[in-house]
Enzyme design. Structure first.
Site, PDB file in Angstrom:
ATOM      1  CG  ASP A 169      -2.052  -1.085   1.012  1.00  0.00           C
ATOM      2  OD1 ASP A 169      -2.193  -1.597  -0.110  1.00  0.00           O
ATOM      3  OD2 ASP A 169      -2.715  -1.418   1.990  1.00  0.00           O
ATOM      4  CG  ASN A 223      -5.633  -3.253  -0.746  1.00  0.00           C
ATOM      5  OD1 ASN A 223      -4.749  -2.826   0.002  1.00  0.00           O
ATOM      6  ND2 ASN A 223      -6.850  -2.744  -0.748  1.00  0.00           N
ATOM      7  CG  HIS A 224      -4.076   0.907  -1.741  1.00  0.00           C
ATOM      8  ND1 HIS A 224      -3.711   1.301  -0.485  1.00  0.00           N
ATOM      9  CD2 HIS A 224      -5.426   0.908  -1.737  1.00  0.00           C
ATOM     10  CE1 HIS A 224      -4.789   1.528   0.242  1.00  0.00           C
ATOM     11  NE2 HIS A 224      -5.839   1.295  -0.500  1.00  0.00           N
TER      12      HIS A 224
END
Length: 70
Positions: free
Chosen positions: A19, A49-50
């Site tokens: 992230d 996840n980013h």
């Protein structure tokens, strides 16, 4: 990030847990720092996840992705 890395040592193991990109105005600068770190043998970069979402948006050429790197 720069504050954390100012005392960077080849003797330490650094693990970054993802992230790296979410909000903010320094996405390009952060990306350049991460590229430099990627080359170091004592650095582990884990995708968050980013990053995963950014790659998907880039591949699909979504407008939201490209605006974040203007």
């Amino acid at each position: 990030m720069k504050e954390v890395l100012k005392d960077f040592s080849e003797e330490n193991l650094y693990v970054f847990v993802g992230d790296y990109f979410d909000r903010g105005i320094q996405a390009v600068e952060t990306f350049k720092i991460m590229l430099e770190l990627l080359e170091k043998p004592n650095v582990i970069l884990i995708e968050g996840n980013h990053e995963n979402n950014s790659v998907k948006k880039f591949i699909n050429d979504e407008e939201k992705y490209t605006k974040s790197f203007d």
